[in-house]
Design a protein around this motif. Structure first.
Motif, PDB file in Angstrom:
ATOM      1  N   ASN A  69       4.208 -49.728  56.871  1.00  0.00           N
ATOM      2  CA  ASN A  69       4.160 -50.816  55.884  1.00  0.00           C
ATOM      3  C   ASN A  69       5.013 -50.454  54.661  1.00  0.00           C
ATOM      4  O   ASN A  69       5.222 -49.285  54.339  1.00  0.00           O
ATOM      5  CB  ASN A  69       2.744 -51.151  55.412  1.00  0.00           C
ATOM      6  CG  ASN A  69       1.823 -51.519  56.548  1.00  0.00           C
ATOM      7  OD1 ASN A  69       2.255 -52.173  57.494  1.00  0.00           O
ATOM      8  ND2 ASN A  69       0.577 -51.090  56.476  1.00  0.00           N
ATOM      9  N   GLU A 128       1.016 -52.467  49.061  1.00  0.00           N
ATOM     10  CA  GLU A 128       1.605 -52.509  50.398  1.00  0.00           C
ATOM     11  C   GLU A 128       1.397 -53.869  51.059  1.00  0.00           C
ATOM     12  O   GLU A 128       0.374 -54.521  50.870  1.00  0.00           O
ATOM     13  CB  GLU A 128       0.999 -51.409  51.278  1.00  0.00           C
ATOM     14  CG  GLU A 128       1.583 -50.027  51.028  1.00  0.00           C
ATOM     15  CD  GLU A 128       1.093 -49.024  52.045  1.00  0.00           C
ATOM     16  OE1 GLU A 128       0.213 -49.384  52.844  1.00  0.00           O
ATOM     17  OE2 GLU A 128       1.573 -47.879  52.032  1.00  0.00           O
ATOM     18  N   THR A 182       0.867 -55.517  54.482  1.00  0.00           N
ATOM     19  CA  THR A 182       0.399 -55.070  55.802  1.00  0.00           C
ATOM     20  C   THR A 182       0.361 -56.180  56.842  1.00  0.00           C
ATOM     21  O   THR A 182      -0.153 -55.987  57.934  1.00  0.00           O
ATOM     22  CB  THR A 182      -1.029 -54.498  55.670  1.00  0.00           C
ATOM     23  OG1 THR A 182      -1.886 -55.518  55.147  1.00  0.00           O
ATOM     24  CG2 THR A 182      -1.050 -53.302  54.729  1.00  0.00           C
ATOM     25  N   CYS A 219       9.782 -48.472  50.366  1.00  0.00           N
ATOM     26  CA  CYS A 219       9.043 -47.697  51.362  1.00  0.00           C
ATOM     27  C   CYS A 219       9.040 -46.222  50.949  1.00  0.00           C
ATOM     28  O   CYS A 219      10.092 -45.675  50.596  1.00  0.00           O
ATOM     29  CB  CYS A 219       9.671 -47.867  52.744  1.00  0.00           C
ATOM     30  SG  CYS A 219       8.921 -46.837  54.032  1.00  0.00           S
ATOM     31  N   TYR A 251       5.932 -51.816  50.424  1.00  0.00           N
ATOM     32  CA  TYR A 251       5.267 -52.445  49.282  1.00  0.00           C
ATOM     33  C   TYR A 251       6.311 -53.179  48.454  1.00  0.00           C
ATOM     34  O   TYR A 251       7.502 -52.848  48.456  1.00  0.00           O
ATOM     35  CB  TYR A 251       4.498 -51.416  48.443  1.00  0.00           C
ATOM     36  CG  TYR A 251       5.325 -50.297  47.876  1.00  0.00           C
ATOM     37  CD1 TYR A 251       5.876 -50.368  46.594  1.00  0.00           C
ATOM     38  CD2 TYR A 251       5.559 -49.130  48.617  1.00  0.00           C
ATOM     39  CE1 TYR A 251       6.632 -49.336  46.079  1.00  0.00           C
ATOM     40  CE2 TYR A 251       6.312 -48.093  48.112  1.00  0.00           C
ATOM     41  CZ  TYR A 251       6.844 -48.197  46.841  1.00  0.00           C
ATOM     42  OH  TYR A 251       7.604 -47.181  46.328  1.00  0.00           O
ATOM     43  N   GLN A 281       3.732 -57.394  60.496  1.00  0.00           N
ATOM     44  CA  GLN A 281       3.701 -57.029  61.917  1.00  0.00           C
ATOM     45  C   GLN A 281       2.751 -57.922  62.704  1.00  0.00           C
ATOM     46  O   GLN A 281       2.859 -58.032  63.925  1.00  0.00           O
ATOM     47  CB  GLN A 281       3.260 -55.568  62.093  1.00  0.00           C
ATOM     48  CG  GLN A 281       4.136 -54.565  61.357  1.00  0.00           C
ATOM     49  CD  GLN A 281       3.529 -54.176  60.026  1.00  0.00           C
ATOM     50  OE1 GLN A 281       2.930 -55.008  59.357  1.00  0.00           O
ATOM     51  NE2 GLN A 281       3.697 -52.917  59.633  1.00  0.00           N
TER      52      GLN A 281
END
Length: 393
Positions: free
Chosen positions: A76, A97, A99, A245, A78, A102
């Motif tokens: 993940n 982050e 999440t 990241c 942010y 995906q």
């Protein structure tokens, strides 16, 4: 390409089963199909293309660059606006982050399943009325394809079957548990499913707004206001194009921490997809609410059932005397009842009024013959409301 096209369903299969109306199919067929198409499109973009690309230090080799991108995609990223400073506190970065990206295909697939659920409830429980609506409508459709002689024969068979079904739903004991015998089971279930369609559409709008987490209460209106005022569409906190990241690389006993800037091109499509879905949900909700109130009006009002039968009997020139008009009222209230009228409406919605016109004519003949026979024998059961008859007994 030919092998792929072989799996594409035909339009007749995409229509769904002919046991509801077109507004229901807008939810459980077309909306579900749209969401599945979006699911496949997003999934293919994540699997067959590079869903993330990161700006890595110059000393990184190609293998290290690949590792960085895969690591950031799995771990993940942010989001920090470009004009704000990156927090020094690692926990603050972890709190920011993102999440979700995906899981966008699974979110879309879950929405598709929710839109299909009301139809599944309808298909599971409508057989409890003793009437297979699918076969009823399909058989009525076949009556339009044959010769006039075969057509008349099929209509009579259909009317006789429906007469037996209507008679089987008459019961002396009309308890709540036995309500389907009072000719209301199918109607109550039909309205309940309509309510499920409305609740599902409303619920998904609020869930989508919570998921998008914008400052305004309505994500679509926020987008529309920016477009109308010619202001640049800001990066959505749920669909940022540029993210950050953090990752660590262990070299012997040394642990080095890197912060890289990444691009998520998939979010460009995700944002447009969810904007379309938001406005589509508003459209579906409006249709579902209007459809619910329309059917409540048609089902609850007793005059609606009488007028519905009277319309077809007038078309067949069956109402000649005042007695016929009185008999028409009892025909609608005591013989057809709510479930019988609902079946006629479903057939009319999926086929044409011509089939219902002929079917009502045959049912009227059957009812009048029963009424004449009961009059000769001194019985008056068909002319009495079943509830009244029970009280008299």
């Amino acid at each position: 390409m030919l092998e792929i096209l072989a799996f594409v369903p035909t339009f007749s299969k995409l229509r769904g089963r002919p046991n509801d109306d077109w507004i229901d199919r807008m939810s459980h067929v077309y909306t579900t199909s749209i969401l599945i198409i979006f699911t496949v499109a997003v999934s293919s973009g994540q699997i067959f293309k590079h869903p993330i690309q990161c700006w890595v230090p110059a000393e990184f080799e190609e293998s290290m660059e690949w590792y960085t991108e895969y690591h950031c995609w799995i771990k993940n990223t942010y989001y920090v606006p470009m004009l704000e400073e990156i927090p020094d506190n690692i926990s603050e970065r972890q709190d920011a982050e993102i999440t979700y990206y995906q899981w966008v295909p699974l979110i879309l697939l879950f929405m598709a399943v929710l839109f299909k659920c009301p139809n599944v409830v309808w298909r599971i429980f409508n057989d409890g009325s003793g009437m297979n609506l699918d076969q009823m409508v399909l058989f009525a459709e076949q009556t339009q394809l044959g010769s006039p002689k075969d057509r008349d024969k099929s209509i009579k068979s259909l009317a006789n079957f429906m007469d037996k079904w209507l008679d089987s739903n008459v019961e002396k004991n009309l308890t709540f548990i036995n309500r389907k015998k009072a000719g209301k089971y199918l109607t109550v279930l039909f309205l309940f499913v309509k309510v499920l369609y409305v609740l599902n559409a409303f619920g998904q709008i609020f869930l989508l707004n919570a998921f998008l987490s914008t400052k305004n209460s309505f994500y679509g209106f926020d987008f529309f206001e920016n477009w109308k005022s010619n202001r640049p569409w800001r990066d959505s906190p749920r669909f940022p194009r540029v993210t950050l990241c953090d990752f660590q690389i262990r070299q012997l006993q040394n642990v080095q921490r890197f912060t890289v800037q990444c691009v998520l091109p998939i979010n460009l499509f995700n944002e447009k997809i969810f904007i379309f879905i938001w406005f589509w949900l508003i459209f579906i909700t409006f249709l579902a609410v209007c459809n619910l109130f329309m059917w409540i009006y048609l089902v609850i009002l007793n005059t609606s059932k009488i007028q519905y039968c009277r319309k077809y009997l007038k078309m067949n020139h069956e109402l000649h005397k005042k007695f016929d008009k009185k008999l028409c009222r009892k025909f609608a209230e005591n013989y057809m009842r709510d479930d019988g009228i609902l079946v006629l409406r479903v057939i009319a919605n999926n086929l044409s009024d011509m089939v219902v016109n002929d079917l009502v004519k045959e049912l009227w003949k059957i009812y009048k013959n029963k009424n004449d026979q009961n009059t000769k024998t001194g019985e008056d059961a068909p002319l009495l409301n079943p509830v009244v008859k029970t009280n008299l007994e």
